[in-house]
Design a protein around this motif. Structure first.
Motif, PDB file in Angstrom:
ATOM      1  N   ARG A 219      34.826  39.970  51.044  1.00 46.46           N
ATOM      2  CA  ARG A 219      35.051  38.440  50.784  1.00 46.46           C
ATOM      3  C   ARG A 219      34.587  38.321  49.024  1.00 46.46           C
ATOM      4  NH1 ARG A 219      30.523  36.894  53.583  1.00 46.46           N
ATOM      5  NH2 ARG A 219      28.992  37.467  52.460  1.00 46.46           N
ATOM      6  N   GLU A 220      34.225  39.019  48.292  1.00 42.93           N
ATOM      7  CA  GLU A 220      33.916  39.333  46.766  1.00 42.93           C
ATOM      8  C   GLU A 220      35.407  40.197  46.443  1.00 42.93           C
ATOM      9  OE1 GLU A 220      31.503  42.701  46.042  1.00 42.93           O
ATOM     10  OE2 GLU A 220      29.492  41.357  47.089  1.00 42.93           O
ATOM     11  N   GLY A 221      36.277  40.272  47.189  1.00 39.05           N
ATOM     12  CA  GLY A 221      37.690  40.617  46.807  1.00 39.05           C
ATOM     13  C   GLY A 221      38.650  38.914  46.657  1.00 39.05           C
ATOM     14  N   ILE A 222      37.925  38.327  47.914  1.00 40.12           N
ATOM     15  CA  ILE A 222      38.654  37.126  47.717  1.00 40.12           C
ATOM     16  C   ILE A 222      38.143  36.371  46.713  1.00 40.12           C
ATOM     17  CG2 ILE A 222      39.013  35.311  48.715  1.00 40.12           C
ATOM     18  CD1 ILE A 222      39.017  37.079  51.755  1.00 40.12           C
ATOM     19  N   GLN A 223      36.464  36.843  46.396  1.00 37.21           N
ATOM     20  CA  GLN A 223      36.516  35.104  45.375  1.00 37.21           C
ATOM     21  C   GLN A 223      36.942  35.831  43.901  1.00 37.21           C
ATOM     22  OE1 GLN A 223      32.070  35.336  44.826  1.00 37.21           O
ATOM     23  NE2 GLN A 223      31.416  34.126  43.791  1.00 37.21           N
ATOM     24  N   TYR A 224      37.240  37.314  43.300  1.00 38.64           N
ATOM     25  CA  TYR A 224      37.696  37.798  42.583  1.00 38.64           C
ATOM     26  C   TYR A 224      38.781  37.239  42.109  1.00 38.64           C
ATOM     27  CZ  TYR A 224      39.004  40.821  38.562  1.00 38.64           C
ATOM     28  OH  TYR A 224      39.128  41.490  37.502  1.00 38.64           O
ATOM     29  N   VAL A 225      39.545  37.308  43.316  1.00 37.38           N
ATOM     30  CA  VAL A 225      41.037  37.077  42.839  1.00 37.38           C
ATOM     31  C   VAL A 225      41.518  35.286  42.300  1.00 37.38           C
ATOM     32  CG1 VAL A 225      43.218  36.818  43.916  1.00 37.38           C
ATOM     33  CG2 VAL A 225      42.396  38.972  44.209  1.00 37.38           C
ATOM     34  N   TRP A 226      40.717  35.065  43.627  1.00 35.22           N
ATOM     35  CA  TRP A 226      40.665  33.144  43.582  1.00 35.22           C
ATOM     36  C   TRP A 226      40.384  32.545  42.016  1.00 35.22           C
ATOM     37  CZ3 TRP A 226      42.882  29.459  46.368  1.00 35.22           C
ATOM     38  CH2 TRP A 226      42.575  28.118  46.154  1.00 35.22           C
ATOM     39  N   LEU A 231      46.612  35.927  37.358  1.00 37.62           N
ATOM     40  CA  LEU A 231      46.738  36.383  38.593  1.00 37.62           C
ATOM     41  C   LEU A 231      46.863  35.670  39.657  1.00 37.62           C
ATOM     42  CD1 LEU A 231      44.214  39.585  37.329  1.00 37.62           C
ATOM     43  CD2 LEU A 231      46.870  39.061  36.626  1.00 37.62           C
ATOM     44  N   ARG A 232      46.127  35.325  40.216  1.00 35.40           N
ATOM     45  CA  ARG A 232      46.421  34.630  41.906  1.00 35.40           C
ATOM     46  C   ARG A 232      47.752  33.863  41.669  1.00 35.40           C
ATOM     47  NH1 ARG A 232      42.677  30.102  41.402  1.00 35.40           N
ATOM     48  NH2 ARG A 232      44.388  28.622  40.992  1.00 35.40           N
ATOM     49  N   THR A 233      48.308  33.075  40.310  1.00 36.65           N
ATOM     50  CA  THR A 233      49.174  32.389  41.060  1.00 36.65           C
ATOM     51  C   THR A 233      50.663  33.042  41.221  1.00 36.65           C
ATOM     52  OG1 THR A 233      48.766  31.151  39.677  1.00 36.65           O
ATOM     53  CG2 THR A 233      50.690  30.094  39.670  1.00 36.65           C
ATOM     54  N   ARG A 345      47.714  43.667  35.584  1.00 41.61           N
ATOM     55  CA  ARG A 345      46.527  43.674  36.599  1.00 41.61           C
ATOM     56  C   ARG A 345      45.517  44.980  36.647  1.00 41.61           C
ATOM     57  NH1 ARG A 345      47.923  45.409  43.058  1.00 41.61           N
ATOM     58  NH2 ARG A 345      48.383  47.215  41.561  1.00 41.61           N
ATOM     59  N   ALA A 346      46.530  46.525  35.801  1.00 44.07           N
ATOM     60  CA  ALA A 346      45.445  47.309  35.892  1.00 44.07           C
ATOM     61  C   ALA A 346      44.231  47.083  34.916  1.00 44.07           C
ATOM     62  CB  ALA A 346      45.997  48.957  35.238  1.00 44.07           C
ATOM     63  N   LEU A 347      44.974  46.171  33.760  1.00 40.00           N
ATOM     64  CA  LEU A 347      44.522  46.697  32.488  1.00 40.00           C
ATOM     65  C   LEU A 347      43.362  44.752  32.472  1.00 40.00           C
ATOM     66  CD1 LEU A 347      47.530  46.816  29.945  1.00 40.00           C
ATOM     67  CD2 LEU A 347      45.895  48.495  30.315  1.00 40.00           C
ATOM     68  N   VAL A 348      43.464  44.599  33.688  1.00 44.12           N
ATOM     69  CA  VAL A 348      42.928  43.355  33.017  1.00 44.12           C
ATOM     70  C   VAL A 348      41.306  42.756  35.169  1.00 44.12           C
ATOM     71  CG1 VAL A 348      44.283  41.795  32.166  1.00 44.12           C
ATOM     72  CG2 VAL A 348      44.212  41.878  34.664  1.00 44.12           C
ATOM     73  N   VAL A 349      41.594  44.392  36.250  1.00 43.73           N
ATOM     74  CA  VAL A 349      41.350  44.385  36.768  1.00 43.73           C
ATOM     75  C   VAL A 349      39.547  45.445  37.080  1.00 43.73           C
ATOM     76  CG1 VAL A 349      40.553  44.762  39.015  1.00 43.73           C
ATOM     77  CG2 VAL A 349      42.678  43.392  38.611  1.00 43.73           C
ATOM     78  N   PRO A 350      39.138  45.544  36.951  1.00 43.53           N
ATOM     79  CA  PRO A 350      37.778  46.850  36.308  1.00 43.53           C
ATOM     80  C   PRO A 350      38.036  47.433  37.925  1.00 43.53           C
ATOM     81  CG  PRO A 350      36.253  44.343  37.554  1.00 43.53           C
ATOM     82  CD  PRO A 350      37.828  44.228  37.142  1.00 43.53           C
ATOM     83  N   ASP A 351      37.348  48.698  37.446  1.00 44.27           N
ATOM     84  CA  ASP A 351      37.219  49.542  38.545  1.00 44.27           C
ATOM     85  C   ASP A 351      37.125  49.796  39.961  1.00 44.27           C
ATOM     86  OD1 ASP A 351      37.917  52.841  39.711  1.00 44.27           O
ATOM     87  OD2 ASP A 351      36.203  52.597  39.705  1.00 44.27           O
ATOM     88  N   TYR A 357      40.789  44.389  44.805  1.00 44.14           N
ATOM     89  CA  TYR A 357      42.206  43.504  44.736  1.00 44.14           C
ATOM     90  C   TYR A 357      43.516  44.038  45.099  1.00 44.14           C
ATOM     91  CZ  TYR A 357      44.612  40.779  41.187  1.00 44.14           C
ATOM     92  OH  TYR A 357      45.809  39.879  40.692  1.00 44.14           O
ATOM     93  N   SER A 358      43.688  45.478  44.897  1.00 46.30           N
ATOM     94  CA  SER A 358      45.235  45.630  45.201  1.00 46.30           C
ATOM     95  C   SER A 358      44.782  45.637  46.928  1.00 46.30           C
ATOM     96  CB  SER A 358      44.833  47.788  45.398  1.00 46.30           C
ATOM     97  OG  SER A 358      45.938  47.701  45.716  1.00 46.30           O
ATOM     98  N   GLY A 359      44.007  44.417  48.134  1.00 42.09           N
ATOM     99  CA  GLY A 359      43.992  44.546  49.431  1.00 42.09           C
ATOM    100  C   GLY A 359      44.543  43.327  49.565  1.00 42.09           C
ATOM    101  N   VAL A 360      43.484  42.401  48.331  1.00 42.53           N
ATOM    102  CA  VAL A 360      44.635  40.961  48.404  1.00 42.53           C
ATOM    103  C   VAL A 360      45.608  40.660  47.914  1.00 42.53           C
ATOM    104  CG1 VAL A 360      43.810  39.069  47.359  1.00 42.53           C
ATOM    105  CG2 VAL A 360      42.270  40.566  48.014  1.00 42.53           C
ATOM    106  N   SER A 361      46.478  41.395  46.573  1.00 42.73           N
ATOM    107  CA  SER A 361      47.735  41.870  46.672  1.00 42.73           C
ATOM    108  C   SER A 361      48.390  42.301  47.735  1.00 42.73           C
ATOM    109  CB  SER A 361      47.817  42.820  45.574  1.00 42.73           C
ATOM    110  OG  SER A 361      49.589  42.837  45.174  1.00 42.73           O
TER     111      SER A 361
END
Length: 433
Positions: A219-226, A231-233, A345-351, A357-361
């Motif tokens: 849920r946190e991953g989906i919320q982050y991407v949303w 990046l979502r678009t 993506r690697a530059l803007v998403v925290p570790d 994020y990779s999963g949602v991607s």
């Protein structure tokens, strides 16, 4: 949206670790290329139904739709290298069983689907996790060149060398081709064993919170991407394009292999699919230079345009040469897109969010593939194979329009600026773009 990723742990950032990861990816994708060409050929040898042939691709890609999110959440909880190694061993075992069944003449169509499903499931967990490992072994200032090198190698192995080799091996026997795939996965396992250090996320749940369910992490991953609008678009348009790509892959074998309109042999078909890899290597290798000279927006828009051309060509002509040229072009677009988007993506998403994020991607860009394969099979069965290509070309044209609007927006410029200027690690919870 916060705009930085964790720069990597000093115990894992090293040339040796990146080289081992790189070699592991090369072996894995070489095996993938052989196997993914062989599975449809095996299906064609067992049935003449376009829908049942396409079902092999459907079974192999369905796990992207089912398991991408939990795979990303798991990657943020466990040692990422060990997870990738486990998946490599699992795929080698599945192929050993399939080879044995083929040799004994006891492999039913349902068994082929089951094997394809298991192989696809292992691929989901391995590939999703690998994307989260790259920022852990590469310095921030070399991220784009690292992704270019990795993507070019993966593309060459998966879409050129692997399919071409698979076509030659399939001419000798389908069991031989699948057996070679198993050797490739074993090679990946050995390469990854050379890596040193621990690969658990620096922001993984501590002892007090580790028992929380994977659903919370998902849920946190989906919320982050949303909340990450740009990046979502880009993920959504890539998902549609991937579905069209899978539709092409699912039925091109029927269109290409004799007695199909292109009248190709198995080996020639392997070379046609390998043309994707030729373009992919060129596109991935050129992406950093193109980004510097033209900008990310031009590279992303041009890549999406190439997908429309890839789909439109076989709808218009059955000429092997013309289809091969547009296949190279489509592969180049794919390679350039992967490098350009992945480095951003690697530059803007925290570790601590990278796995999720990779999963949602992967869910959006790869989870659409079984849907594309399913629709392609039904369309080919009820209408024609050419109808699949026409439909995909029209969808890609619509997606191109959305991409152009996105990459020319002020929001996209701000995301690029943050990626360039930010240096501090960002927390897991983002602000709105």
């Amino acid at each position: 949206m916060h705009s930085d990723s964790h720069p990597g742990d000093s115990t894992t950032v090293s040339a040796r670790n990146f080289t081992a990861l790189w070699l592991g990816a090369a072996f894995t994708n070489l095996a993938d290329g052989v196997v993914k060409l062989t599975l449809p050929l095996l299906a064609v040898s067992m049935t003449d139904s376009p829908a049942l042939v396409a079902a092999a691709t459907l079974a192999n890609t369905l796990p992207w739709l089912l398991f991408s999110l939990p795979a990303g959440a798991l990657a943020d909880r466990v040692d990422r290298r060990r997870l990738i190694m486990t998946m490599a061993a699992g795929r080698a075992l599945v192929l050993a069983v399939l080879v044995g069944a083929i040799v004994l003449g006891s492999l039913p169509l349902a068994g082929l689907y089951a094997g394809a499903l298991l192989l696809g499931t292992a691929e989901v967990f391995a590939d999703t996790t690998r994307m989260a490992v790259v920022p852990m072994v590469v310095p921030r200032n070399r991220m784009e060149s690292a992704f270019a090198k990795l993507t070019a190698t993966e593309t060459a192995a998966n879409e050129f060398i692997g399919p071409s080799l698979g076509g030659l091996l399939a001419a000798a026997g389908l069991a031989v081709a699948l057996g070679a795939g198993g050797v490739g996965y074993a090679g990946a396992l050995l390469a990854l064993a050379v890596m040193t250090g621990h690969y658990r996320s620096n922001g993984h749940p501590g002892p007090a919170t580790k028992a929380r369910g994977l659903l919370t992490d998902v849920r946190e991953g989906i919320q982050y991407v949303w909340q990450a609008k740009i990046l979502r678009t880009l993920l959504l348009v890539a998902g549609v394009a991937s579905g069209c790509w899978a539709a092409w892959m699912a039925v091109i074998v029927v269109y290409a292999i004799a007695p199909g309109p292109m009248n190709l042999s198995r080996a020639e078909y392997g070379l046609l699919i390998g043309a994707l890899g030729v373009g992919g290597v060129v596109g991935a290798s050129a992406a950093p230079a193109l980004t510097r000279s033209l900008g990310r927006r031009v590279v992303l828009a041009g890549s999406m345009a190439s997908f429309a051309v890839l789909l439109a060509a076989p709808a218009i002509t059955s000429s092997p040469r013309l289809v091969a040229v547009t296949t190279v072009l489509g592969g180049a677009g794919s390679g350039a897109w992967n490098v350009t988007y992945s480095s951003l993506r690697a530059l803007v998403v925290p570790d601590q969010m990278m796995g999720r994020y990779s999963g949602v991607s992967r869910l959006t860009s790869w989870g659409s593939m079984p849907l594309g394969a399913l629709i392609a099979g039904l369309t080919a069965e009820l209408a024609s194979v050419r109808a699949v290509f026409w439909g995909g070309a029209l969808l890609c044209a619509l997606v191109l329009a959305v991409t152009l609007r996105t990459v020319t927006s002020p929001e996209f410029r701000r995301v690029e600026a943050r990626a360039i200027t930010s240096h501090e690690p960002a927390p897991a919870r983002p602000r709105r773009s």
